[in-house]
Design a protein around this motif. Structure first.
Motif, PDB file in Angstrom:
ATOM      1  N   LEU A   1       2.236  52.651  25.612  1.00 10.29           N
ATOM      2  CA  LEU A   1       3.175  52.654  26.883  1.00 10.29           C
ATOM      3  C   LEU A   1       2.824  51.321  27.572  1.00 10.29           C
ATOM      4  O   LEU A   1       4.084  50.839  27.872  1.00 10.29           O
ATOM      5  CB  LEU A   1       2.792  53.713  27.915  1.00 10.29           C
ATOM      6  N   ALA A   2       1.961  50.621  27.690  1.00 10.32           N
ATOM      7  CA  ALA A   2       1.688  49.407  28.304  1.00 10.32           C
ATOM      8  C   ALA A   2       2.293  48.110  27.291  1.00 10.32           C
ATOM      9  O   ALA A   2       2.690  47.284  27.644  1.00 10.32           O
ATOM     10  CB  ALA A   2       0.548  49.056  28.662  1.00 10.32           C
ATOM     11  N   ILE A   3       2.076  48.456  26.224  1.00  5.58           N
ATOM     12  CA  ILE A   3       2.684  47.184  25.312  1.00  5.58           C
ATOM     13  C   ILE A   3       4.049  47.471  24.556  1.00  5.58           C
ATOM     14  O   ILE A   3       4.875  46.561  24.831  1.00  5.58           O
ATOM     15  CB  ILE A   3       1.630  47.278  23.813  1.00  5.58           C
ATOM     16  N   ASP A   4       4.411  48.643  24.261  1.00  2.48           N
ATOM     17  CA  ASP A   4       5.842  48.869  23.745  1.00  2.48           C
ATOM     18  C   ASP A   4       6.732  49.497  24.570  1.00  2.48           C
ATOM     19  O   ASP A   4       7.830  49.861  24.147  1.00  2.48           O
ATOM     20  CB  ASP A   4       5.609  49.550  22.312  1.00  2.48           C
ATOM     21  N   ASP A   5       5.988  50.119  25.647  1.00  5.52           N
ATOM     22  CA  ASP A   5       6.984  51.009  26.447  1.00  5.52           C
ATOM     23  C   ASP A   5       7.288  52.386  25.918  1.00  5.52           C
ATOM     24  O   ASP A   5       8.105  53.080  26.142  1.00  5.52           O
ATOM     25  CB  ASP A   5       8.223  50.403  26.823  1.00  5.52           C
ATOM     26  N   LYS A   6       6.492  52.695  24.777  1.00  3.24           N
ATOM     27  CA  LYS A   6       6.840  54.044  24.138  1.00  3.24           C
ATOM     28  C   LYS A   6       5.573  54.604  23.589  1.00  3.24           C
ATOM     29  O   LYS A   6       4.526  53.498  23.279  1.00  3.24           O
ATOM     30  CB  LYS A   6       8.007  53.929  23.117  1.00  3.24           C
ATOM     31  N   VAL A   7       5.334  55.872  23.558  1.00  2.00           N
ATOM     32  CA  VAL A   7       4.215  56.540  22.987  1.00  2.00           C
ATOM     33  C   VAL A   7       4.266  56.036  21.262  1.00  2.00           C
ATOM     34  O   VAL A   7       5.154  56.119  20.674  1.00  2.00           O
ATOM     35  CB  VAL A   7       4.346  58.117  23.079  1.00  2.00           C
ATOM     36  N   PRO A   8       2.911  55.317  21.104  1.00  2.00           N
ATOM     37  CA  PRO A   8       2.864  54.992  19.740  1.00  2.00           C
ATOM     38  C   PRO A   8       3.012  56.033  18.667  1.00  2.00           C
ATOM     39  O   PRO A   8       2.753  57.347  19.044  1.00  2.00           O
ATOM     40  CB  PRO A   8       1.570  54.517  19.668  1.00  2.00           C
ATOM     41  N   THR A   9       3.691  55.616  17.546  1.00  2.00           N
ATOM     42  CA  THR A   9       4.044  56.517  16.215  1.00  2.00           C
ATOM     43  C   THR A   9       2.661  57.171  15.635  1.00  2.00           C
ATOM     44  O   THR A   9       2.702  58.301  15.408  1.00  2.00           O
ATOM     45  CB  THR A   9       4.863  55.795  15.317  1.00  2.00           C
ATOM     46  N   GLY A  10       1.678  56.342  15.705  1.00  2.00           N
ATOM     47  CA  GLY A  10       0.510  56.917  14.923  1.00  2.00           C
ATOM     48  C   GLY A  10      -0.280  57.606  15.801  1.00  2.00           C
ATOM     49  O   GLY A  10      -1.428  58.231  15.441  1.00  2.00           O
ATOM     50  N   LEU A  11       0.045  58.096  17.090  1.00  2.00           N
ATOM     51  CA  LEU A  11      -0.680  58.832  17.976  1.00  2.00           C
ATOM     52  C   LEU A  11      -1.167  60.004  17.304  1.00  2.00           C
ATOM     53  O   LEU A  11      -2.355  60.756  17.403  1.00  2.00           O
ATOM     54  CB  LEU A  11       0.212  59.201  19.096  1.00  2.00           C
ATOM     55  N   LEU A  12      -0.195  60.808  16.819  1.00  2.00           N
ATOM     56  CA  LEU A  12      -0.709  62.097  16.068  1.00  2.00           C
ATOM     57  C   LEU A  12      -1.625  61.923  15.204  1.00  2.00           C
ATOM     58  O   LEU A  12      -2.812  62.852  15.060  1.00  2.00           O
ATOM     59  CB  LEU A  12       0.695  62.795  15.771  1.00  2.00           C
ATOM     60  N   SER A  13      -1.273  61.060  14.227  1.00  2.00           N
ATOM     61  CA  SER A  13      -2.315  61.076  13.072  1.00  2.00           C
ATOM     62  C   SER A  13      -3.557  60.534  13.419  1.00  2.00           C
ATOM     63  O   SER A  13      -4.633  60.979  12.935  1.00  2.00           O
ATOM     64  CB  SER A  13      -1.584  60.035  12.086  1.00  2.00           C
ATOM     65  N   TYR A  14      -3.627  59.663  14.603  1.00  2.00           N
ATOM     66  CA  TYR A  14      -4.727  59.159  14.929  1.00  2.00           C
ATOM     67  C   TYR A  14      -5.639  60.111  15.552  1.00  2.00           C
ATOM     68  O   TYR A  14      -6.885  60.549  15.361  1.00  2.00           O
ATOM     69  CB  TYR A  14      -4.606  58.050  15.711  1.00  2.00           C
TER      70      TYR A  14
END
Lengths: 173, 482
Positions: B47-60
């Motif tokens: 959120l801080a860097i790209d303004d969106k929840v990172p796509t890899g969140l679930l897999s990570y």
């Protein structure tokens, strides 16, 4: 992303991190005191009638510490084994009907690091009445109950010192 | 088990029934918490860097959760009475490390100088390998006392591991820093991390046998017990080896770690304060002596004493044959700009440290983005790991297990001190890595193995009823002696 959201997240994250630390410390606390509190509670219950008995008649109290005399035995039953002298001082083992082996062998319940101990030195076990018995397993330097060297399996009175080399063990409530 | 009534005539015998709870569910709850925190951090960074929840969140999140779940199930099956805190604490540190490594991967600056880019997926792979080793140790090491048999083999093994980086052709040819890596089949490995564990086994086995001689034969002088000259042998040998490491591998951290671990274990085994005094004096003398002629160590000491001077020289590009390092200053600035509460994850500029920002200096990123509050929490978590190790040592019923647990947790704590102290400017910088946090395969694999051994010892120590000794005729027959 708005400044406010990020600030909230930042502080929220720190809060969560600290919450974890606090929860972890709570777990340690329950680990340290949890079991002891219950033990203390049960011991207090067990002590109360004894204290009453002590006030009324001291001699039976002494008798109680002596090896099993019928009805006295239940109250006087030890619950733990404590190492009171030697390198393992302070070690306790809860007595739960298991055989406790003592010696230098690595698979002993209590591994003695003592030049005067044999590898399988002695064992302490409950007989069928729940009376704890100490038996010397043919050790070189012997096992002593108070001052006498053991030759046969002998009942262990509460608080009597079992001496193996430099290590002293006693049974306590 | 608590009370057994055989016949009505016999009175009930109460034999203590306070069984230690296995605490596996506590561990599971904490473990879930320990996985959720890094996932939160991961979302925060995105959120801080790209303004969106990172796509890899679930897999990570699933990856970390899966690894933690496997570790938990193995502990539940093979070490049911183990300490409930060690696994969650290690998981949290590892997860936070992964997040910050990923956060530094996103930095354009670090990508442009090839210092980051895909370190996080690699680190996740190493973590998976580490958990695999953790599982293997727990399954195959049924009793830590088995390790006692390999006391002297461990000594040889540790020496070989320590000397490997000096073997020509094996040692990684690095122009910078300490010679503590070897390269095998394209991977660079830091054998010192593994030597730490093997050496703890040797010290524990050795000191268990020799401690009486070391503790009892001594004279009293000015309140200190002075050991006899001939008993100084072992400490002198270990000291000499650690000095050799310092000279030939030019790494203060490794040498401090091994000597410190030995002194800690010697102190615990003999209960003599004089060993600590001797150890401190000897390591100080050794460090000062070596620093007076070894150029690499000198640079480190110089950068420690006057980081600002080194920084200006490095910025000015002064070429006087000595490598000037600006990292120490950059790290201090990172801590300074973090302040008390930090800049927030993903909003700092610790990538300006450039070289080794995600390995040796990862603590500076934590300092900048989480501030003093966050670093304190992290150091406390390390402290808790060490505390559980010492607690395990107290509970252990055999001297070898006690010494091994003290040695392993002491080495762990000492490593944290050496790295954190180096990054914060308390002691000169070393080439060691923060356990679990820093990017690097050897470190994470070795430290998971260390945690596995501690879990094994704590399982043995906390097991309520030790298995009865095999004596089939125990209650049935009475031994009659003449």
């Amino acid at each position: 992303m708005s400044e406010l959201t990020l600030t909230v997240m930042r502080l929220g994250f720190l809060a969560v991190l600290w919450l974890f630390v606090i929860v972890a410390v709570q777990v340690i606390r329950s680990d340290l005191f949890g079991t002891r509190v219950t033990q203390r509670g049960s011991r207090r219950d067990a002590n109360r009638p004894q204290q009453a008995a002590r006030q009324t008649a001291p001699p039976p109290q002494r008798q109680q510490a002596a090896p099993s005399t019928g009805g006295r035995q239940r109250r006087g039953a030890p619950t733990k084994l404590v190492v009171s002298e030697g390198t393992l001082t302070g070690t306790t083992v809860a007595l739960q009907g298991q055989t406790i082996s003592l010696g230098r062998a690595h698979d002993s319940t209590i591994v003695l690091d003592d030049d005067y101990a044999s590898s399988r030195h002695a064992r302490i076990y409950p007989d069928r009445d729940g009376q704890w018995i100490v038996e010397d397993l043919g050790s070189t330097n012997g096992t002593y109950l108070d001052r006498t060297r053991l030759t046969t399996p002998t009942p262990v009175p509460l608080g009597a010192a079992i001496r193996i080399g430099k290590t002293v063990i006693e049974l306590r409530k | 088990m608590s009370s057994s009534t055989n016949t009505p005539t016999h009175h009930t015998s109460t034999i203590g029934s306070i069984g230690a709870p296995s605490r596996r569910n506590t561990e599971l709850a904490l473990l879930v918490f320990a996985v959720v925190i890094p996932v939160f951090a991961y979302a925060n960074v995105g959120l801080a860097i790209d303004d969106k929840v990172p796509t890899g969140l679930l897999s990570y999140g699933l990856g970390l959760g899966l690894l933690a779940g496997v570790a938990h199930l193995v502990v539940r099956k093979f070490a049911p009475y183990a300490d409930p805190l060690l696994l969650p604490l290690a998981t949290l540190l590892n997860g936070l490390g992964l997040v910050v490594i990923w956060r530094l991967d996103q930095s354009k600056l670090l990508q442009s100088i090839n210092q980051a880019g895909n370190a996080a997926p690699r680190q996740l792979l190493y973590t998976a390998l580490a958990i695999a080793l953790f599982v293997v140790v727990l399954i195959f090491l049924k009793d830590h006392r088995v390790l006692q048999r390999y006391t002297y083999i461990s000594m040889v093994g540790a020496l070989v591991l320590l000397l490997l980086p000096l073997v020509p052709g094996l040692g990684a040819e690095l122009t910078y820093g300490a010679k503590i890596w070897i390269s095998v089949a394209g991977f660079s490995i830091q054998p010192g991390e593994f030597a730490k564990i093997v050496l703890a086994v040797f010290f524990a086995g050795y000191l268990m046998v020799k401690r009486d001689a070391l503790a009892l034969a001594s004279r009293r002088f000015m309140g200190l017990y002075l050991p006899r000259g001939r008993d100084l042998g072992p400490i002198l040998v270990v000291w000499a080896i650690s000095i050799l490491i310092l000279v030939f591998e030019t790494d203060l951290g490794t040498s401090l770690l091994f000597f410190g671990m030995f002194v800690i274990m010697l102190y615990v085994a003999t209960e003599r304060t004089s060993w600590i005094v001797f150890g401190l004096l000897m390591s100080a003398a050794g460090a000062v002596g070596v620093a007076s002629f070894e150029p690499h160590v000198q640079t480190r000491v110089q950068a420690w004493l006057d980081p600002m001077h080194e920084y200006t020289l490095s910025q000015a590009g002064v070429q006087d044959g000595v490598v000037h390092s600006e990292q120490a200053m950059q790290a201090l600035w990172a801590f300074g700009s973090g302040g008390t509460l930090g800049t927030g994850l993903g909003q700092g500029h610790s990538e300006l440290i450039r070289f080794a920002a995600n390995s040796d200096f990862i603590l500076a990123t934590f300092g900048e983005e989480l501030g003093l509050a966050g670093v304190m929490a992290i150091l406390l978590i390390y402290g808790l790991v060490v505390e559980r190790g010492i607690r395990t040592a107290l509970a252990a019923r055999d001297p070898f297990g006690k010494l091994l647990a003290v040695g392993l947790s002491g080495a762990f704590g000492l490593q944290v001190f050496v790295v954190a102290g180096g990054v914060m400017g308390l002691i000169p910088l070393t080439g060691m890595t923060m356990p679990f946090l820093a990017s690097g395969g050897s470190s994470v694999i070795a430290n998971w193995a260390l945690i596995a051994i501690l879990i094994r010892i704590s399982d043995t120590a906390r097991r309520p009823a030790p298995a009865p000794a095999p004596n089939p005729d125990a209650e049935m027959t009475q031994v009659v002696r003449p």
